[in-house]
Write a protein that holds these residues in place. Structure first.
Motif, short mmCIF file in Angstrom:
data_model
loop_
_atom_site.label_atom_id
_atom_site.label_comp_id
_atom_site.label_asym_id
_atom_site.label_seq_id
_atom_site.Cartn_x
_atom_site.Cartn_y
_atom_site.Cartn_z
N THR A 142 -1.20 -10.66 0.43
CA THR A 142 -0.15 -10.03 -0.22
C THR A 142 1.15 -11.34 -0.77
O THR A 142 0.16 -12.67 -0.48
N GLU A 153 -3.52 -2.17 0.12
CA GLU A 153 -1.82 -1.52 0.47
C GLU A 153 -1.92 -0.71 2.19
O GLU A 153 -0.68 0.05 1.79
N PHE A 160 1.04 -6.04 -2.48
CA PHE A 160 -0.05 -6.04 -1.85
C PHE A 160 -0.86 -6.51 -3.17
O PHE A 160 -1.49 -5.89 -4.29
N TYR A 191 -0.26 -2.07 5.79
CA TYR A 191 0.12 -3.67 6.62
C TYR A 191 -0.96 -3.31 7.77
O TYR A 191 -1.56 -3.74 8.52
N SER A 195 5.00 -3.43 -2.11
CA SER A 195 5.43 -3.30 -0.49
C SER A 195 7.06 -3.61 -0.43
O SER A 195 7.50 -2.12 0.86
N PHE A 243 -5.91 -6.91 4.44
CA PHE A 243 -5.18 -7.25 2.99
C PHE A 243 -4.72 -8.34 2.88
O PHE A 243 -4.70 -9.61 3.33
#
Length: 347
Positions: A170, A161, A157, A163, A141, A168
């Motif tokens: 990270t 995939e 991620f 924001y 990312s 999601f």
């Protein structure tokens, strides 16, 4: 029910093998067709030449090429003062995300492991040779390198995939190239939120940007549907929140301001690029009114660069620039590319 004879079982097995073989062959040929289509050079697209690409050549921009064709995702370089339309010198190094400073590069790559997609972070020297390699836990990312070249950071991620997705997750890592000490996950750091120690299971970090002292950094912290700008210390292994609604920060060369994307509700643009004065916490929107999902780059103390999806070229991006004080009009810096790091300058 009549039992199957051994001969009938063999015939059914053979038919199944042939069917699976046909499906496998179709998948292989379909993937090859897609790759061939993507690798067709775009009419009117950028021109390329073979040559040596380095990270420390003064006055040149090195970036990920996103134009369709065999050089897609390769690192290329162009003169910084005439990037638009320049012939691109292409390397043989491919990256999905890339950043560099002071002759150190971080290249987040896609690869395969046991036939499945996998990802890795490659630390590159000035000649694009791999110095170290680290497996990644998910889809690349963001990537950054400190101004001295000592620290590298990347975000992937782990789930989701985008924001803009409702769900999601990270993972953000920081690497010290002096001794090769890796912080695999910023979530290990102590957190002070609104003046109090904080810990929660839904914490996510992304978008690291480094200060010049090779200790201080800024990043986005997300928790309980809020995003915060945090200032952190690598040595102290701690972060402190400064203000809310800040994503993908990018520290100015003079260390006084942070460019970032601000989530804007009720408008066509999901994010609007702003600049935050760290002394006053006053925020100024850029002249760019389109939604910018990027970690902007300071080309100098007064100019920001950022990528936007190309209007007529699927899966490609154009890099735009705008003054950091909110004045002026956005301009195209180059087509078919990821936002480049600031160019190297003569020492």
């Amino acid at each position: 029910m009549t039992a199957l004879t051994p001969m009938r079982r063999l015939l059914i097995l053979a038919a199944g093998v042939l069917l699976l073989g046909g499906v496998g062959a179709w998948a292989v040929f379909s993937a090859a067709d897609r790759a061939e289509e993507e690798n067709k050079p775009r009419p009117g697209g950028p021109a390329f030449t073979a040559g040596r690409v380095t990270l420390d050549e003064p006055g040149r921009l090195v970036f990920r090429n996103t134009a369709a064709g065999p050089q897609r995702d390769r690192l290329v370089s162009v003169p910084a003062d005439r990037a638009a339309g320049a012939v691109r010198t292409a390397s043989d190094v491919g990256c999905l995300r890339f950043y560099s400073a002071a002759g150190t590069g971080v290249c987040l790559q896609s690869t395969t492991l046991l036939g499945r997609p996998a990802y890795r972070a490659q630390i590159l020297d000035a000649g694009l040779r791999t110095v170290r390699s680290y497996p990644l836990a998910g889809v690349p990312s963001r990537a950054r390198v400190s101004a001295s070249g000592r620290f590298a950071a990347w975000t992937v991620f782990v789930k989701g995939e985008s924001y803009g997705s409702a769900f999601f997750s990270t993972r953000t890592s920081i690497l010290d190239t002096h001794g090769w000490q890796l912080v695999p996950n910023l979530e290990e750091f102590a957190i002070t939120l609104d003046g109090r120690p904080y810990r929660h299971q839904d914490i996510n970090f992304w978008g690291v940007t480094f200060a010049a002292d090779d200790d201080t950094f800024y990043a986005t912290l997300a928790t309980r549907e809020e995003t915060y700008l945090v200032r952190g210390s690598v040595r102290a292994r701690a972060v402190t929140t400064l203000t809310r609604n800040v994503e993908c920060p990018s520290l100015s060369p003079d260390g006084t301001r942070v460019a970032y994307k601000k989530r804007v509700l009720g408008t066509a643009a999901l994010w609007r690029e702003h600049v935050l004065d760290l002394r006053t916490l006053k925020s100024t929107p850029l002249a760019e009114r389109r939604s910018v999902d990027d970690q902007a780059v300071w080309l100098d103390d007064h100019t920001l660069a950022y990528a936007l999806p190309a209007d007529t070229r699927p899966n490609s991006f154009d890099v735009w620039t705008a003054p950091s004080d909110g004045t002026g009009t956005p301009k195209v810096l180059l087509e078919d590319g990821q936002t480049p790091p600031a160019p190297s300058r003569s020492r």
